[in-house]
Design a protein around this motif. Structure first.
Motif, mmCIF file in Angstrom:
data_model
loop_
_atom_site.group_PDB
_atom_site.id
_atom_site.type_symbol
_atom_site.label_atom_id
_atom_site.label_comp_id
_atom_site.label_asym_id
_atom_site.label_seq_id
_atom_site.Cartn_x
_atom_site.Cartn_y
_atom_site.Cartn_z
ATOM 1 N N VAL A 141 9.708 -29.572 -18.553
ATOM 2 C CA VAL A 141 9.064 -29.323 -19.848
ATOM 3 C C VAL A 141 7.866 -30.252 -20.041
ATOM 4 C CG1 VAL A 141 9.374 -29.402 -22.350
ATOM 5 C CG2 VAL A 141 11.185 -28.471 -20.900
ATOM 6 N N ILE A 142 8.059 -31.517 -19.747
ATOM 7 C CA ILE A 142 6.972 -32.496 -19.905
ATOM 8 C C ILE A 142 5.777 -32.132 -19.028
ATOM 9 C CG2 ILE A 142 6.330 -34.911 -19.466
ATOM 10 C CD1 ILE A 142 9.282 -35.600 -20.224
ATOM 11 N N GLY A 143 6.037 -31.769 -17.779
ATOM 12 C CA GLY A 143 4.954 -31.413 -16.864
ATOM 13 C C GLY A 143 4.237 -30.150 -17.287
ATOM 14 N N ALA A 144 4.991 -29.140 -17.701
ATOM 15 C CA ALA A 144 4.375 -27.873 -18.108
ATOM 16 C C ALA A 144 3.498 -28.066 -19.346
ATOM 17 C CB ALA A 144 5.458 -26.833 -18.383
ATOM 18 N N LEU A 145 3.995 -28.778 -20.326
ATOM 19 C CA LEU A 145 3.205 -29.017 -21.536
ATOM 20 C C LEU A 145 1.961 -29.852 -21.228
ATOM 21 C CD1 LEU A 145 5.987 -29.641 -24.208
ATOM 22 C CD2 LEU A 145 4.509 -27.641 -23.957
ATOM 23 N N ALA A 146 2.081 -30.793 -20.312
ATOM 24 C CA ALA A 146 0.915 -31.586 -19.924
ATOM 25 C C ALA A 146 -0.170 -30.696 -19.330
ATOM 26 C CB ALA A 146 1.325 -32.661 -18.916
ATOM 27 N N GLY A 147 0.220 -29.739 -18.496
ATOM 28 C CA GLY A 147 -0.747 -28.818 -17.915
ATOM 29 C C GLY A 147 -1.441 -27.973 -18.971
ATOM 30 N N ILE A 148 -0.678 -27.488 -19.936
ATOM 31 C CA ILE A 148 -1.246 -26.681 -21.017
ATOM 32 C C ILE A 148 -2.179 -27.513 -21.890
ATOM 33 C CG2 ILE A 148 -0.677 -25.387 -23.112
ATOM 34 C CD1 ILE A 148 1.993 -24.626 -21.700
#
Length: 471
Positions: free
Chosen positions: A324-331
């Motif tokens: 979740v942390i990685g995906a939100l960082a990408g967005i």
């Protein structure tokens, strides 16, 4: 199995002669120290290799007329960091002092029996002082390398010397002391395992200040304020750079355990990798939706933004939270790059602030949401996150740490860079920018065959440069 362990321990001791000679027969403690030392040195080398990743990423993301300069400054930058951090930076970061600054251990001139007293904040690890220094100096080198992305293609070479020295001596180590060196944020329980704030936010904020003071590159913005895309010259270089950075990050995060004993570092490596993968996919899909094309550059920056974000929380969160942390960082990174580029009109050639600053902020905040009770207890730092019933306390500490760190680095960087601007100057001339930094600063092109006359250039000559050949 026991024979294998015994053989490996013996080999580790041979790799660290000081330990092998300490006693006629190695003890279990000696073997553990040897294994820990080898792991920390391997991790330090992995982080050092990230300089090659930055060189390829930034050179590929910018124009060929600046490629040699941009790649080469990583060598200069790390050399400056090594010398300054050895002299004063390590002492300010980790030496005994007060809640705000370390005041002992200059030039690493410390008696062997006093090391754990002078550098008490690092005494949890039994590895020798030299290994601790090498691991921390490569971190400082990464933070400074981030800054240069924001000022790429238009800054004078002298800026690297002056700002690089002062950043390593009086900016980076102060925040490092607050968070990692026993300073006041450490006392409050701020969670930043491997440096989303200490390393990445600092470099990102400095890059933002540099980009603001330098102004945009020639041709970046039209008279009506619309932005032009200035394409990099080699996407393959950038891809290779990101792969090297991803590889090096296993040393960055997992190596921050400063020990192999306890075998916690594989867990940290796992959460790091999960976040990076999620960031790559999320950023590519976001760019595809927003820009109508699955842009490779955004995917690459999505990997890095996710790695930056998970750097604070990699040891505190469960695998699902890492995704979740990685995906939100990408967005968030995609949105941030477009916001700064098109709305604020700040020319950040490689998205340094969005990738390292904004992702660093999100990553540091993320432990306030996702820090798991069992991992917090294991590490003994701070409290569980909001989503685990820990309340708002840890999130408040994380926000406070971000706010004061951002403010300190922004103000200090602005004062230093502004002083440079009004004295020796920050920016090269318009003619030099059109020619490119390779030729204007160093007298030789990274791609001489692409230039008129085969790139044969002599300062003061009547050679005519045509920008169309150099873009």
């Amino acid at each position: 199995m026991k024979r294998t362990i015994s053989w490996m321990s013996g080999m580790m001791l041979l790799a660290t002669p000081g330990l092998a000679l300490a006693a006629d027969e190695p003890t279990v403690k000696d073997a553990i120290q040897a294994v820990d030392t080898v792991w920390v040195l391997v991790a330090a080398v992995l982080v050092f290799l990230m300089q090659a990743g930055f060189a390829l990423l930034e050179a590929g993301a910018t124009r060929m007329k600046n490629a040699g300069h941009i790649a080469g400054k990583n060598v200069l930058s790390f050399a400056i960091v090594t010398l300054v951090f050895w002299a004063v930076g390590f002492a300010i970061s980790f030496g005994q002092g007060n809640n705000y600054i370390g005041m002992s251990g200059w030039f690493l001139n410390v008696a062997e029996d006093k090391v754990n007293d002078i550098f008490a904040s690092l005494s949890f690890s039994s590895v020798p002082l030299g290994a601790k220094f090498l691991f921390q100096v490569v971190f400082a080198g990464v933070s400074l390398a981030i800054m240069w992305g924001g000022i790429a293609e238009r800054a004078k070479l002298i800026v690297y010397f002056v700002f690089g020295t002062l950043f390593t001596a009086i900016i980076y180590p102060v925040i490092a002391h607050w968070v990692w060196g026993g300073g006041w944020l450490s006392t409050l329980g701020m969670q930043d395992f491997a440096g989303s704030t200490v390393v990445h936010l600092q470099g990102g904020v400095a890059a933002l200040v540099g980009a603001i003071l330098l102004g945009p590159r020639i041709g970046k913005y039209n008279k009506d304020g619309t932005a032009n895309v200035i394409l990099g010259h080699n996407t393959v270089y950038s891809v290779l750079g990101v792969i090297i950075l991803w590889f090096g990050w296993f040393g960055f995060n997992a190596g921050s355990t400063l020990m192999a004993n306890g075998v916690f570092f594989p867990y940290v490596a796992m959460t790091t990798n999960l976040a990076a993968a999620a960031g790559a996919v999320a950023a590519l899909l976001t760019a595809w939706v927003v820009l109508r094309k699955p842009d490779i550059g955004y995917m690459l920056n999505g990997v890095l933004a996710a790695l930056v974000a998970i750097t604070a929380s990699c040891a505190f969160v469960k695998p699902w939270a890492a995704v979740v942390i990685g995906a939100l960082a990408g967005i968030f990174m995609v949105i941030s790059v477009l916001f700064f580029d098109r709305i604020l009109r700040i020319d950040d050639p490689v998205g340094a602030f969005s990738v390292h600053g904004m992702a660093g902020i999100w990553g540091t905040l993320s432990t306030g949401f996702f820090a798991a009770p069992d991992l917090v207890q294991k590490l003994g730092v701070g409290q569980p996150g909001l989503f685990y019933g820990g309340g708002w306390h840890q999130l408040g500490i994380q926000f406070l740490g971000i706010a004061v760190s951002f403010a300190f680095v922004f103000v200090a960087s602005f004062l230093i860079l502004y002083a440079i601007k009004v004295t020796v100057g920050l920016r090269i001339s318009r003619e030099e920018e059109i020619i490119g930094l390779d030729v204007s600063e160093h007298g030789v092109s990274g791609y001489p065959e692409q230039l008129p006359h085969g790139g044969d250039y002599h300062p003061g000559s009547n050679m005519e440069f045509r920008p169309t050949h150099l873009a």
